[in-house]
Write a protein that holds these residues in place. Structure first.
Motif, PDB file in Angstrom:
ATOM      1  N   GLU A   1       3.822  -7.251  16.566  1.00 43.82           N
ATOM      2  CA  GLU A   1       5.089  -7.864  16.167  1.00 43.82           C
ATOM      3  C   GLU A   1       4.899  -8.717  14.914  1.00 43.82           C
ATOM      4  OE1 GLU A   1       7.634  -9.366  19.571  1.00 43.82           O
ATOM      5  OE2 GLU A   1       5.707  -8.952  20.582  1.00 43.82           O
ATOM      6  N   ALA A   2       3.767  -9.393  14.834  1.00 41.86           N
ATOM      7  CA  ALA A   2       3.477 -10.204  13.650  1.00 41.86           C
ATOM      8  C   ALA A   2       3.376  -9.322  12.416  1.00 41.86           C
ATOM      9  CB  ALA A   2       2.186 -10.993  13.854  1.00 41.86           C
ATOM     10  N   THR A   3       2.701  -8.190  12.547  1.00 41.33           N
ATOM     11  CA  THR A   3       2.585  -7.259  11.423  1.00 41.33           C
ATOM     12  C   THR A   3       3.966  -6.837  10.945  1.00 41.33           C
ATOM     13  OG1 THR A   3       0.436  -6.433  12.197  1.00 41.33           O
ATOM     14  CG2 THR A   3       1.658  -5.023  10.673  1.00 41.33           C
ATOM     15  N   ARG A   4       4.834  -6.476  11.894  1.00 39.61           N
ATOM     16  CA  ARG A   4       6.187  -6.071  11.519  1.00 39.61           C
ATOM     17  C   ARG A   4       6.924  -7.203  10.802  1.00 39.61           C
ATOM     18  NH1 ARG A   4       5.777  -3.456  16.354  1.00 39.61           N
ATOM     19  NH2 ARG A   4       6.849  -5.062  17.551  1.00 39.61           N
ATOM     20  N   ARG A   5       6.792  -8.411  11.306  1.00 40.82           N
ATOM     21  CA  ARG A   5       7.495  -9.554  10.712  1.00 40.82           C
ATOM     22  C   ARG A   5       6.989  -9.831   9.298  1.00 40.82           C
ATOM     23  NH1 ARG A   5      10.490 -11.671   8.346  1.00 40.82           N
ATOM     24  NH2 ARG A   5      11.162 -13.812   8.463  1.00 40.82           N
ATOM     25  N   TYR A   6       5.660  -9.815   9.125  1.00 43.24           N
ATOM     26  CA  TYR A   6       5.103 -10.025   7.786  1.00 43.24           C
ATOM     27  C   TYR A   6       5.548  -8.928   6.823  1.00 43.24           C
ATOM     28  CZ  TYR A   6       1.934 -13.753   9.343  1.00 43.24           C
ATOM     29  OH  TYR A   6       1.402 -14.935   9.810  1.00 43.24           O
ATOM     30  N   ARG A   7       5.585  -7.700   7.291  1.00 48.19           N
ATOM     31  CA  ARG A   7       6.019  -6.597   6.416  1.00 48.19           C
ATOM     32  C   ARG A   7       7.494  -6.713   6.063  1.00 48.19           C
ATOM     33  NH1 ARG A   7       2.316  -1.628   8.665  1.00 48.19           N
ATOM     34  NH2 ARG A   7       0.583  -2.079   7.270  1.00 48.19           N
ATOM     35  N   GLU A   8       8.302  -7.153   7.010  1.00 52.87           N
ATOM     36  CA  GLU A   8       9.713  -7.391   6.707  1.00 52.87           C
ATOM     37  C   GLU A   8       9.843  -8.443   5.610  1.00 52.87           C
ATOM     38  OE1 GLU A   8      11.428  -8.573  10.410  1.00 52.87           O
ATOM     39  OE2 GLU A   8      11.403  -6.534  11.223  1.00 52.87           O
ATOM     40  N   ASP A   9       9.046  -9.488   5.715  1.00 55.86           N
ATOM     41  CA  ASP A   9       9.074 -10.536   4.699  1.00 55.86           C
ATOM     42  C   ASP A   9       8.653  -9.984   3.341  1.00 55.86           C
ATOM     43  OD1 ASP A   9       9.540 -13.420   4.236  1.00 55.86           O
ATOM     44  OD2 ASP A   9       7.448 -13.361   3.593  1.00 55.86           O
ATOM     45  N   LEU A  10       7.652  -9.107   3.330  1.00 56.26           N
ATOM     46  CA  LEU A  10       7.202  -8.519   2.067  1.00 56.26           C
ATOM     47  C   LEU A  10       8.263  -7.598   1.460  1.00 56.26           C
ATOM     48  CD1 LEU A  10       3.456  -7.823   2.836  1.00 56.26           C
ATOM     49  CD2 LEU A  10       4.377  -9.400   1.113  1.00 56.26           C
ATOM     50  N   GLU A  11       9.097  -6.992   2.288  1.00 54.99           N
ATOM     51  CA  GLU A  11      10.192  -6.176   1.753  1.00 54.99           C
ATOM     52  C   GLU A  11      11.176  -7.062   0.991  1.00 54.99           C
ATOM     53  OE1 GLU A  11      12.106  -3.690   4.655  1.00 54.99           O
ATOM     54  OE2 GLU A  11      10.191  -2.866   5.318  1.00 54.99           O
ATOM     55  N   ARG A  12      11.432  -8.241   1.522  1.00 54.33           N
ATOM     56  CA  ARG A  12      12.357  -9.171   0.883  1.00 54.33           C
ATOM     57  C   ARG A  12      11.718  -9.890  -0.301  1.00 54.33           C
ATOM     58  NH1 ARG A  12      14.414 -13.264   4.854  1.00 54.33           N
ATOM     59  NH2 ARG A  12      15.726 -13.831   3.113  1.00 54.33           N
ATOM     60  N   PHE A  13      10.437 -10.237  -0.146  1.00 57.31           N
ATOM     61  CA  PHE A  13       9.710 -11.015  -1.161  1.00 57.31           C
ATOM     62  C   PHE A  13       8.371 -10.332  -1.439  1.00 57.31           C
ATOM     63  CE2 PHE A  13      12.213 -13.931   1.515  1.00 57.31           C
ATOM     64  CZ  PHE A  13      13.101 -14.406   0.563  1.00 57.31           C
ATOM     65  N   PRO A  14       8.363  -9.276  -2.238  1.00 62.61           N
ATOM     66  CA  PRO A  14       7.163  -8.466  -2.446  1.00 62.61           C
ATOM     67  C   PRO A  14       5.954  -9.212  -3.004  1.00 62.61           C
ATOM     68  CG  PRO A  14       9.085  -7.445  -3.475  1.00 62.61           C
ATOM     69  CD  PRO A  14       9.508  -8.775  -2.968  1.00 62.61           C
ATOM     70  N   ASP A  15       6.175 -10.338  -3.670  1.00 59.31           N
ATOM     71  CA  ASP A  15       5.068 -11.073  -4.270  1.00 59.31           C
ATOM     72  C   ASP A  15       4.546 -12.207  -3.399  1.00 59.31           C
ATOM     73  OD1 ASP A  15       5.112  -9.467  -6.551  1.00 59.31           O
ATOM     74  OD2 ASP A  15       6.685 -10.685  -7.464  1.00 59.31           O
ATOM     75  N   ASN A  16       4.951 -12.255  -2.150  1.00 60.04           N
ATOM     76  CA  ASN A  16       4.541 -13.331  -1.253  1.00 60.04           C
ATOM     77  C   ASN A  16       3.114 -13.077  -0.742  1.00 60.04           C
ATOM     78  OD1 ASN A  16       4.116 -15.120   0.864  1.00 60.04           O
ATOM     79  ND2 ASN A  16       6.265 -15.102   1.473  1.00 60.04           N
ATOM     80  N   VAL A  17       2.148 -13.728  -1.379  1.00 61.46           N
ATOM     81  CA  VAL A  17       0.751 -13.505  -0.983  1.00 61.46           C
ATOM     82  C   VAL A  17       0.462 -14.059   0.410  1.00 61.46           C
ATOM     83  CG1 VAL A  17      -0.139 -13.327  -3.325  1.00 61.46           C
ATOM     84  CG2 VAL A  17      -0.082 -15.554  -2.199  1.00 61.46           C
TER      85      VAL A  17
END
Length: 71
Positions: A15-31
């Motif tokens: 679930e964490a992986t999915r959440r982090y990937r969702e965030d990266l879709e919105r903010f692709p440069d979020n290291v």
């Protein structure tokens, strides 16, 4: 994200992986989310994907205008 970190801390790596990937879709440069993807994939036992995420994180942090300590 805080949600991804909380999920990972509670043993909910997928679930964490999915959440982090969702965030990266919105903010692709979020290291920070990219670092979360690497940690959560490793926790899932998906080491090859985790290694690729860590390599991408290293590439992005090395190119940053302001030094960023890799998580």
């Amino acid at each position: 994200t805080a949600t991804g970190a909380a999920l990972l801390a509670n043993g909910r790596a997928a679930e964490a992986t999915r959440r982090y990937r969702e965030d990266l879709e919105r903010f692709p440069d979020n290291v920070w989310s990219l670092a979360g993807v690497a940690r959560s994939l490793a926790a899932e036992g998906r080491e090859r994907e985790a290694a690729a995420a860590r390599a991408e994180l290293q590439r992005r942090t090395a190119a940053a205008a302001v030094p960023i300590a890799a998580a």
